[in-house]
Design a protein around this motif. Structure first.
Motif, PDB file in Angstrom:
ATOM      1  N   TYR A 404       0.568  -0.975   0.439  1.00 48.54           N
ATOM      2  CA  TYR A 404      -0.249  -0.193  -0.035  1.00 48.54           C
ATOM      3  C   TYR A 404       0.952   1.097  -0.280  1.00 48.54           C
ATOM      4  O   TYR A 404       0.270   2.162  -0.857  1.00 48.54           O
ATOM      5  CB  TYR A 404      -0.763   0.150   1.205  1.00 48.54           C
ATOM      6  CG  TYR A 404      -1.584   1.302   1.215  1.00 48.54           C
ATOM      7  CD1 TYR A 404      -3.168   2.352   0.578  1.00 48.54           C
ATOM      8  CD2 TYR A 404      -1.344   2.557   2.396  1.00 48.54           C
ATOM      9  CE1 TYR A 404      -3.025   2.992   0.691  1.00 48.54           C
ATOM     10  CE2 TYR A 404      -1.700   3.009   2.983  1.00 48.54           C
ATOM     11  CZ  TYR A 404      -2.929   4.209   1.863  1.00 48.54           C
ATOM     12  OH  TYR A 404      -3.266   4.450   1.786  1.00 48.54           O
ATOM     13  N   PHE A 416      -8.242   2.070  -2.872  1.00 47.55           N
ATOM     14  CA  PHE A 416      -7.560   1.609  -1.882  1.00 47.55           C
ATOM     15  C   PHE A 416      -8.518   1.278  -0.775  1.00 47.55           C
ATOM     16  O   PHE A 416      -9.294   0.489  -0.182  1.00 47.55           O
ATOM     17  CB  PHE A 416      -6.565   1.018  -2.124  1.00 47.55           C
ATOM     18  CG  PHE A 416      -6.325  -0.411  -1.005  1.00 47.55           C
ATOM     19  CD1 PHE A 416      -6.573  -2.040  -1.326  1.00 47.55           C
ATOM     20  CD2 PHE A 416      -5.420   0.112   0.061  1.00 47.55           C
ATOM     21  CE1 PHE A 416      -5.966  -2.342  -1.013  1.00 47.55           C
ATOM     22  CE2 PHE A 416      -5.908  -1.770   1.241  1.00 47.55           C
ATOM     23  CZ  PHE A 416      -5.536  -2.398   0.417  1.00 47.55           C
ATOM     24  N   LEU A 463      -4.261  -1.867  -8.664  1.00 48.39           N
ATOM     25  CA  LEU A 463      -4.187  -2.190  -7.670  1.00 48.39           C
ATOM     26  C   LEU A 463      -3.712  -3.701  -8.301  1.00 48.39           C
ATOM     27  O   LEU A 463      -3.579  -4.667  -7.333  1.00 48.39           O
ATOM     28  CB  LEU A 463      -5.647  -1.496  -7.231  1.00 48.39           C
ATOM     29  CG  LEU A 463      -5.348  -0.491  -6.951  1.00 48.39           C
ATOM     30  CD1 LEU A 463      -6.803  -0.140  -5.774  1.00 48.39           C
ATOM     31  CD2 LEU A 463      -4.662  -0.276  -5.347  1.00 48.39           C
TER      32      LEU A 463
END
Length: 480
Positions: A404, A416, A463
Motif C-alpha cells: 500500500y 484502495f 491495484l
C-alpha cells in the motif's frame, strides 16, 4: 457277484439322483413357501445391522477427515459405503414388494410368489450379512501426498498446487534456449521467494547451471548494491569506481561463464540489465534471469518471455500448513480443531499469514482462547492476536502495508481504501465505486463523473497488477 455289485451301485446312483433332483428341490420349495415370514423378519434384522454399521463407518470417515484435512479415504471404504447404500435401497424395494403383494392377495397368498420372493430375500440376507462382517477396516484412510512434493526438499516448505505448477513451469522455461527472462508474480507473502530458492536449489542439484546467484533487490533498488552482491558470488573485485565501470567488468566476467542463473528477488521497478552489467543468455553464454515481483507491470516492462503467477493455498493446503505450524496434533480436542479451522480460514490461503498466525497461537490450549483469536480476526484486529508482534518482521499485515505504501498516486491509495470499506469477500461493482468516489469527492480535481470513472478504472488496474485487488469472474467486479 459282479452283477449284484453293479445292480447295487446303480440303485445307489439312482437313489442319489432322485434325492438331488427331486426330493431336495421339493424340500427347498416347501421351505421357501412356509418360512416366508421368517425370511422377512430376518431381512429386517440384517437391515438394522447394516444401517448401524453404515452410520459407524461414516462417522469414522468424518473423524479421519477432521483429524487430517488432506486424508485420502481408502478405495475399499468408499466401495463398502456404496455397496451398503445400494443394499439398503434393495431392501426397501423388497419390503415394498412384500407390502404390495400382501394387499393384493390378502388371506390367499400365491405359493409361487412366496417361493420367488423368499429366494430373493434369502440371497439378500446372505449378502448383507457379509457386508456387516466386512465393515471393520484396519485403516480408514491415509495422508495424501501433495502434488509435486518430490520437488520441495526443505522441511519448512509445504508444496501446494499453485507452487508446484509454478515450479514446473519455471523449470521448463529454463530448459528453453529462447527464454532468458522469467517473471514470477504474486501478492506479498504468497511464497515467491521460497519458490525461487527451491528452483535455485534444484538447478544446482541437477547441474543445469555452472553458477546460481541469488540477489534480494527490494524497494531501494540501487544499481551499485546489486552489482556488489553479484560480484561477491563471482569472487570479483571491482577495479573501476563508477557504476558504468563496474557494469563493464561484470559484463566481461559473465560473458566468460557458460551458464549462469541470476535470481533477482523482490523487484518493485524496471531495471535495465545492461546498467547492472548482466549479459542475457545468447548461444549458451550469458545469463538467464528469474525475477520475483508483486507488480505485473514490472514483468511487462522487463519484457519477460514467461510470466509465472503464484496463487494462494487452497483450503486443504492452508489447513495442513496451519495445523503443522500451530502443533495441532491428534491429541488436541475436536472443539479446538473446529475453531482453529475457522481461524485458518481468515488467512485466505496466504502462507505468510498462516505461518505467522499459527506460530502466534501455538501455545493456546483452550477453546475460549481460540474463539477470542477468531473474533479479533473477524474484526480485523490482527496485531492483537497472541504474540503476533514477535513475528512482526514477516507477518501478512506488513506485507500488505508495504504494498500500500508503495502506491505512488494518492488517488490509487484512496481507491484502495474505499474498496477496503466493503465487507469481507464482497464483490465490488465498479459503477457503485465510481458513484461513491464522486459523492465523497475522493478525486477532487475531476470535473465530471466520467473523469472519475476513468481514474477509478486506472486505479483498479494498478491495484490488480499490484496484487491488492483480486479480479472477480465478472470483468467489471473486483474483490479487495
Amino acid at each position: 457277484m459282479a452283477g449284484e455289485f453293479c445292480l447295487a451301485a446303480a440303485s445307489n446312483a439312482v437313489g442319489t439322483m432322485m434325492v438331488n433332483y427331486l426330493v431336495n428341490p421339493i424340500k427347498q420349495s416347501i421351505r421357501y413357501s412356509f418360512r416366508f415370514h421368517k425370511f422377512v423378519q430376518e431381512l429386517h434384522e440384517q437391515q438394522k445391522n447394516l444401517k448401524r454399521e453404515q452410520t459407524r463407518v461414516k462417522e469414522d470417515v468424518k473423524e479421519a477427515e477432521l483429524q487430517i484435512q488432506t486424508q485420502v479415504i481408502e478405495d475399499y471404504v468408499d466401495e463398502w459405503l456404496t455397496n451398503a447404500e445400494n443394499a439398503l435401497n434393495d431392501v426397501q424395494s423388497l419390503v415394498h414388494r412384500v407390502e404390495e403383494n400382501k394387499r393384493c392377495f390378502g388371506l390367499c397368498p400365491t405359493w409361487c410368489w412366496r417361493y420367488r420372493l423368499s429366494k430373493e430375500i434369502e440371497k439378500k440376507i446372505v449378502y448383507i450379512s457379509k457386508l456387516v462382517e466386512d465393515s471393520h477396516f484396519k485403516r480408514i484412510g491415509h495422508r495424501a501426498e501433495l502434488p509435486g512434493l518430490e520437488f520441495f526438499t526443505s522441511e519448512h516448505i509445504l508444496a501446494s498446487k499453485s507452487s508446484t505448477a509454478a515450479f514446473n513451469k519455471i523449470m521448463e522455461a529454463l530448459k528453453d534456449d529462447k527464454v532468458n527472462m522469467i517473471g514470477v508474480w504474486g501478492m506479498g507473502g504468497v511464497g515467491k521467494t521460497t519458490l525461487v530458492k527451491e528452483v535455485g536449489k534444484k538447478t544446482k542439484e541437477l547441474r543445469c547451471f555452472h553458477k546460481v546467484i541469488e540477489v534480494v533487490v527490494s524497494q531501494t533498488s540501487i544499481i551499485e548494491n546489486i552489482q556488489y552482491k553479484i560480484a561477491d558470488f563471482l569472487d570479483l573485485k571491482f577495479e573501476k569506481t563508477t557504476k558504468e565501470g563496474k557494469a563493464e567488468e561484470l559484463w566481461l566476467r559473465l560473458k566468460k561463464e557458460e551458464k549462469v542463473l541470476i535470481i533477482l528477488d523482490d523487484m518493485w521497478n524496471e531495471i535495465q540489465m545492461n546498467e547492472i552489467g548482466l549479459p542475457l543468455n545468447e548461444n549458451g553464454n550469458g545469463c538467464k534471469i528469474i525475477l520475483t515481483t508483486r507488480r505485473m507491470t514490472v514483468c511487462e516492462s522487463m519484457e519477460c518471455q514467461v510470466i509465472v503467477p503464484v496463487d494462494v493455498l487452497d483450503n486443504d493446503e492452508a489447513w495442513t500448513l496451519f495445523r503443522m505450524k500451530a502443533y495441532l496434533d491428534e491429541r488436541v480436542s475436536r472443539d479446538i480443531i473446529e475453531t482453529a479451522k475457522e481461524v485458518a480460514k481468515e488467512c485466505k490461503g496466504l502462507p505468510v499469514a498462516i505461518v505467522t498466525l499459527a506460530k502466534a497461537l501455538k501455545g493456546t490450549k483452550t477453546v475460549k482462547g481460540w474463539e477470542v483469536a477468531r473474533k479479533k480476526l473477524e474484526r480485523s484486529r490482527l496485531m492483537e492476536v497472541g504474540n503476533i508482534e514477535e513475528e512482526e518482521e514477516k507477518n501478512a499485515y506488513l506485507c500488505v502495508k508495504m504494498s500500500y505504501e508503495y502506491l505512488k498516486k494518492e488517488t490509487t491509495k484512496r481507491c484502495f481504501l474505499l474498496c477496503a470499506l466493503y465487507p469481507e469477500d464482497h464483490s465490488i461493482d465498479v459503477k457503485h465505486l465510481v458513484r461513491y468516489a464522486w459523492g465523497l469527492e475522493l478525486f477532487d480535481k475531476a470535473d465530471s463523473i466520467e473523469e472519475v470513472r476513468i481514474q477509478v478504472l486506472e486505479a483498479i488496474d494498478y491495484l490488480k497488477d499490484s496484487c491488492l485487488l483480486l479480479k472477480d469472474k465478472d470483468a467489471e467486479r473486483y474483490d479487495p
